[in-house]
Design an enzyme around this catalytic site. Sequence first.
Site, mmCIF file in Angstrom:
data_model
loop_
_atom_site.group_PDB
_atom_site.id
_atom_site.type_symbol
_atom_site.label_atom_id
_atom_site.label_comp_id
_atom_site.label_asym_id
_atom_site.label_seq_id
_atom_site.Cartn_x
_atom_site.Cartn_y
_atom_site.Cartn_z
ATOM 1 C CE LYS A 87 -4.294 1.192 2.379
ATOM 2 N NZ LYS A 87 -4.971 1.067 3.679
HETATM 3 C C1 E4P Z 1 -8.167 2.227 3.525
HETATM 4 O O1 E4P Z 1 -7.521 1.280 3.145
HETATM 5 C C2 E4P Z 1 -8.032 2.845 4.852
HETATM 6 O O2 E4P Z 1 -7.454 1.904 5.729
HETATM 7 C C3 E4P Z 1 -9.339 3.227 5.506
HETATM 8 O O3 E4P Z 1 -10.452 2.830 4.756
HETATM 9 C C4 E4P Z 1 -9.390 4.588 6.078
HETATM 10 O O4 E4P Z 1 -10.651 4.806 6.628
HETATM 11 P P1 E4P Z 1 -10.992 5.877 7.750
HETATM 12 O O5 E4P Z 1 -11.362 7.153 7.068
HETATM 13 O O6 E4P Z 1 -12.159 5.276 8.473
HETATM 14 O O7 E4P Z 1 -9.768 6.026 8.612
#
Ligand code: E4P
Length: 218
Positions: A87
């Site tokens: 990622k």
């Molecule tokens: C995506 O891969 C992120 O981990 C995640 O969806 C972030 O979400 P949040 O806005 O709830 O922190």
Amino acid sequence: MKFFIDTANLDHIREAHELGILDGVTTNPSLMAKEGITGQANIENHYKKICEIVEGDVSAEVNATDFAGMVKEGTHLSSLAENIVVKVPMTKDGVKAIRHFTDNGIPTNCTLVFSSAQAILAAKAGATYVSPFIGRIDDSNWDGMLLIKEMAEIYAIQGFETQILAASIRNSRHIVEAAKNGADVCTCPLSAILGMLKHPLTDLGLEQFLADYRKGNS
Ligand code: E4P
């Protein structure tokens, strides 16, 4: 549409996996910290544990922000298990790193995407997944689903193969809307996945069926 769970909590991952609908996992440094997983060795060990539960793609985020650091960290993360997806944040160095990983056969998830322009760059770099953050866009007074819709249209017109991974999902309605607007994947907390089960008429109907069964069989 594929279902990923967005957590580093092993119990939540197991529960979603046991439902038989789980295609993968996404994590991020904040989700790791929430579980008290700190220190690179512990974080890597935790990724291995997640990969033992889930056969599908598991996103592991780099913490380096420069190209060389991202390449080094991401290459190492991808060696931890066969189903690791690296990622990488949507930055200039991040796009270069995604191109590097693509050219070397390492799958990637381009994260922190908030516009179609960014989504085009991620696709051009060959990202396996691109993660638009729906909930955070909604929080900033815009409509995250409009972004999913526009990205899906652009990717279809251009024939991009990058999969749209709707992220920052807050509830089951978000999941339905993401599916309707062309997301290939939804990554959700366990609460949103379990929220999909719920309807008051299902509960009332089941109560009635069981009451009638008891009447006829007592
Ligand atoms: C995506 O891969 C992120 O981990 C995640 O969806 C972030 O979400 P949040 O806005 O709830 O922190």
